[in-house]
Design a protein around this motif. Sequence first.
Motif, PDB file in Angstrom:
ATOM      1  N   HIS A  35      22.716 -23.854 -12.794  1.00  0.00           N
ATOM      2  CA  HIS A  35      22.753 -22.404 -12.604  1.00  0.00           C
ATOM      3  C   HIS A  35      24.071 -22.048 -11.911  1.00  0.00           C
ATOM      4  O   HIS A  35      24.355 -22.547 -10.806  1.00  0.00           O
ATOM      5  CB  HIS A  35      21.578 -21.945 -11.744  1.00  0.00           C
ATOM      6  CG  HIS A  35      20.270 -21.912 -12.480  1.00  0.00           C
ATOM      7  ND1 HIS A  35      19.536 -23.049 -12.748  1.00  0.00           N
ATOM      8  CD2 HIS A  35      19.577 -20.881 -13.017  1.00  0.00           C
ATOM      9  CE1 HIS A  35      18.445 -22.714 -13.411  1.00  0.00           C
ATOM     10  NE2 HIS A  35      18.431 -21.401 -13.590  1.00  0.00           N
ATOM     11  N   THR A  36      24.856 -21.215 -12.537  1.00  0.00           N
ATOM     12  CA  THR A  36      26.202 -20.922 -12.045  1.00  0.00           C
ATOM     13  C   THR A  36      26.482 -19.437 -12.232  1.00  0.00           C
ATOM     14  O   THR A  36      26.155 -18.872 -13.283  1.00  0.00           O
ATOM     15  CB  THR A  36      27.247 -21.742 -12.836  1.00  0.00           C
ATOM     16  OG1 THR A  36      26.833 -23.112 -12.877  1.00  0.00           O
ATOM     17  CG2 THR A  36      28.622 -21.655 -12.198  1.00  0.00           C
ATOM     18  N   SER A  37      27.079 -18.831 -11.226  1.00  0.00           N
ATOM     19  CA  SER A  37      27.311 -17.388 -11.305  1.00  0.00           C
ATOM     20  C   SER A  37      28.545 -17.022 -10.485  1.00  0.00           C
ATOM     21  O   SER A  37      28.718 -17.508  -9.369  1.00  0.00           O
ATOM     22  CB  SER A  37      26.072 -16.658 -10.760  1.00  0.00           C
ATOM     23  OG  SER A  37      26.199 -15.278 -10.944  1.00  0.00           O
ATOM     24  N   LEU A  38      29.384 -16.170 -11.054  1.00  0.00           N
ATOM     25  CA  LEU A  38      30.615 -15.738 -10.381  1.00  0.00           C
ATOM     26  C   LEU A  38      30.583 -14.213 -10.283  1.00  0.00           C
ATOM     27  O   LEU A  38      30.373 -13.534 -11.282  1.00  0.00           O
ATOM     28  CB  LEU A  38      31.823 -16.212 -11.195  1.00  0.00           C
ATOM     29  CG  LEU A  38      33.217 -16.148 -10.578  1.00  0.00           C
ATOM     30  CD1 LEU A  38      34.164 -17.080 -11.345  1.00  0.00           C
ATOM     31  CD2 LEU A  38      33.808 -14.761 -10.539  1.00  0.00           C
ATOM     32  N   ALA A  39      30.771 -13.679  -9.070  1.00  0.00           N
ATOM     33  CA  ALA A  39      30.709 -12.225  -8.878  1.00  0.00           C
ATOM     34  C   ALA A  39      31.983 -11.717  -8.236  1.00  0.00           C
ATOM     35  O   ALA A  39      32.558 -12.382  -7.367  1.00  0.00           O
ATOM     36  CB  ALA A  39      29.518 -11.873  -7.983  1.00  0.00           C
ATOM     37  N   TYR A  40      32.437 -10.540  -8.678  1.00  0.00           N
ATOM     38  CA  TYR A  40      33.569  -9.892  -8.016  1.00  0.00           C
ATOM     39  C   TYR A  40      33.500  -8.395  -8.251  1.00  0.00           C
ATOM     40  O   TYR A  40      32.723  -7.915  -9.082  1.00  0.00           O
ATOM     41  CB  TYR A  40      34.916 -10.450  -8.515  1.00  0.00           C
ATOM     42  CG  TYR A  40      35.238 -10.188  -9.963  1.00  0.00           C
ATOM     43  CD1 TYR A  40      34.799 -11.063 -10.964  1.00  0.00           C
ATOM     44  CD2 TYR A  40      35.994  -9.069 -10.345  1.00  0.00           C
ATOM     45  CE1 TYR A  40      35.099 -10.828 -12.290  1.00  0.00           C
ATOM     46  CE2 TYR A  40      36.297  -8.835 -11.676  1.00  0.00           C
ATOM     47  CZ  TYR A  40      35.850  -9.718 -12.646  1.00  0.00           C
ATOM     48  OH  TYR A  40      36.147  -9.477 -13.970  1.00  0.00           O
TER      49      TYR A  40
END
Lengths: 816, 192
Positions: free
Chosen positions: A253-258
Amino acid sequence: MSNDDETAKADGGTASQSETVEDERFEEHPLEWDEPENNDKAPDERDSVSHRTEKYDDRKLVTGQAKYTADYEERYPDLAYAAVVRSEIPHGRVTDIDTSAAEAIDGVEAVLTPESDAVPDAKYTSAGQSYPEPSPWDMHVLNEHVRYIGDPIAAVAAEDRATATAAVEAIEVSYEEADYVTDPEAAFDEDAPQLFEDGEVENEIVGHDYDRNRMAHIGGELGDVDGALDGNTHVHETEWETIRQSHANVEKHTSLAYTDEDDRHVLITSTQVPNHTRRQLAHLFDIPIRDIRVTKPRVGGGFGGKQAMVVEPIPLALSLATDRPVLYEASREEEFYAMRSRHPMKVKAKTAVTDDGDIEAIDIYALSNTGAYGSHGMTVAGNVGSKPMPLYSKVPNARFEADIVHTNTPQTGAMRGYGAPQGTLALEGHLDEVARDLGLDPIEFRRRHHMEVGDLDEIAGMMGGEGANRRIRSCGLDECIEHGKDAIGYDDLEQPDEDHLHRGIGMALSAQGTGVAGDELGAAQIMMNEDGSFHLQVGGVDIGTGADTAFLQIAAEVLGCDEDDIIVKSSDTDVTPFDYGAYASSTTYISGMAVKKAAEDAKARILDWGAKLLDEPVEKLETGDGTVYSESSGDSVTLEDIGYEAAYGDDEREHILGKGTHCTEESPPPFAAQFADVTVDETTGEFEVHKLVVAVDCGVAINPGMAEGQIEGANHMSYEMAVSDGITLDDEGRAEVADFDEYGLPSATETPPIESILVETHEPTGPFGAKSVAEVPTNTVPPALSNAVRDAVGVRIREMPITAEKIRAKLDEREI
Amino acid sequence: MPKTGGNAVDIELTINGERTIVEAGSGDDLATVLRQHGYIDVKCGCDGGTCGASKVFVDGDVRMACEMEATDADGSEIQTVAALGTQADLHPVQQAFVDNFAVQCGFCIPGMVIQAVALLDSNPDPTEREVREALDDNVCRCTGYQKPVEAVLDAAQRMQGEQSVAADGGHPVSAPTHGDESTSCCGGDCDE
């Protein structure tokens, strides 16, 4: 029942009033379907959909050039890395979180606790489902009340991964420990430790009783099951148990937020449900939906584990707190203890059978352990009954009930098959045993009762109301059984020469659905370029299944162009039309039909321009081979000529666009017949699975090569359910599995050969006759292997996994 | 980018034919360092040594890059899956994976292709059992191994100049044993 049977029954002297009632029931779900002529093509007329077209993204996948979420890190030089502090106790209250040592570490950018401003305190469910959500809002992003070893308590963002890990280790959590319960039957006791107070949970589910740790109770009945059980000679009852299976998706499970330059919040994330995730984040963080963008790059497998907003709130909260992009990649250990798993269940099956061998009643009860939280708890349990039981829709009396119970164990969720594997084990193992007890051939016994074209499936509607009843318009069960028997060598099985070795074949049937009936939406848009190529934008979510390829084959079939002339863009909530996401075996059927409608919409405009350029009426024109051609004059014009004329013509201009949205009340079942060939050593209990064969009716297989891949992969997952321990827990509910070596995923040498067989039928409600394929072969190996062992040495294993030790113990019991 | 561990040192690697100096912290694994330098075709599916996705060639030997300290690779020649072929000109093993529908999500595929190339290098005509043994520590969740095994057997034939068998779908098959890992799998049924 078939049409003929229906007539025969109506003619058979039943009261005229009930005839009328029955007729009305059937009329509401007519057998005939108003299918467009172009949907039903003979195999040799299909220019694209039946081809083994190269998978759209394969070249970048085999050369390592495809980008998954973690591969975006190089784009963000100021990226911070997240890590999470998780509960080390099974149940209790957090009394203090000492973050001072962590905050003092050089490179630590933020430490968040439940009290932090950036952390939402709203309740929610992680389940990625439609709205209103059919899962209880019982979770917090970070928790003061912890309910399992793994519950998130605090989160950090740091300059690099090592610093983030060091910061997590430096955070000291103090607890006030509470009593805990890990066994679902014990959790049901009135005196058991309680996970939730009554009234604490929002969006509560039917039948909840939090005083007894019950998050839901569901059930439904057709006819009079108790009456049938009382009135028949042969009443059998059996109980079955399934493992806590991990999705074991190789991409974690991988998630990138900006936050972008327009102050909008962007998530690049490994998800099956971009639109649901956007809606859930909007609710949780109180941000307008329009200000959130969720986009999915390549996804390294989901299998239901990513039909949930499992990790996304963490990097979003940290990016809000740090004003930097933040990447959270779960560890492999977290995958096993803090992400999601299949609900372990105990399932009871009971039947009443007449002296003639007719099944009069089927009664199934499931006790589902949903773990600490209730995501997908009620809906998965419902499928234990609603997916397998319709296989025997001719049986007049049927009942299904389930209790879904909380324990202080890791969270469960959606997983491929979605309750059907648990129910299929119980039903197909049970019927095998009943047949053998009655001296009937297990296959013939099923043949007498299984579903056929024309049947009205009222079991699907048993819990969902009459509107959920379905008419069966395609069913290849008999053909699946025949082809499977041939491939496994059912009729000429040879016994080994050695006296202590015994060979047997087991068989099991399965049905699934194709999307959630009446609760799906897919949409697509096609734009034509001036060179005659196309952009297809579709909300449907390819998580590695090949859905993008299926979409472009459907579009190419309609547009009459080469598949290479279509560029697919899927799953970016800023760009692609709406879609519920990749679950419930819906993608090809729902999103695929939206693509077909969009392509037909574009085609109408293309034909209009063709008519103008060829000076012939539209009715005489058709698309094919990258042209619009006239069947009467033989003249043609290329799509490129049309594209340039439409974009740059002298007197009239148009951007050729097509759009389509699709929803339906239908959810036609695909079918499977599974066979397992096993030799058992009666002195040791050791067994060798020679081969698995699974024949599947998925309607028309869109890209047979990809469909076979789906079947074989699903069957491997099903095989694991039959022979592996899954995620085992210690007495405190702590996962005893931390990596792939400890988790019993059958390896290449441990997996028997799997032969997949496609049995083509035509489902008039699906795009070019397609139904679903991805889930139905996930359901069948545990019962087929249990049945095969029973066939070989006469003992029955009902508690998964099937092991040499259990067989040996049963053989020993028998000898006493 | 300060993303390495402490005590960074420069090491010299020849990666896919290109000689380069990279910075590696003590304790940094080779997969992390390769990925930091843009070699994202090296995949990490576990936290060290149990999924096989990060397999690369180090001086001709297959290694899980996540299991090797980067500093131990100083002076080595490294090949990742990207070096084997391009999207327009695939290596026969890559082409066989595509043609046999052996790829679904693709995350494990770089490691699997590397392992398959190594197998065919040392054993150009493997049995099905030998292919399964070679892929035994490559975790794939999507395919059930059936089509990857068929792809490697197909690639073997292609590389020997024989006709592709992808079209007629499949090979004779062998089977595993449960409960006794010491015995061979097939009871004499397979073609070893």
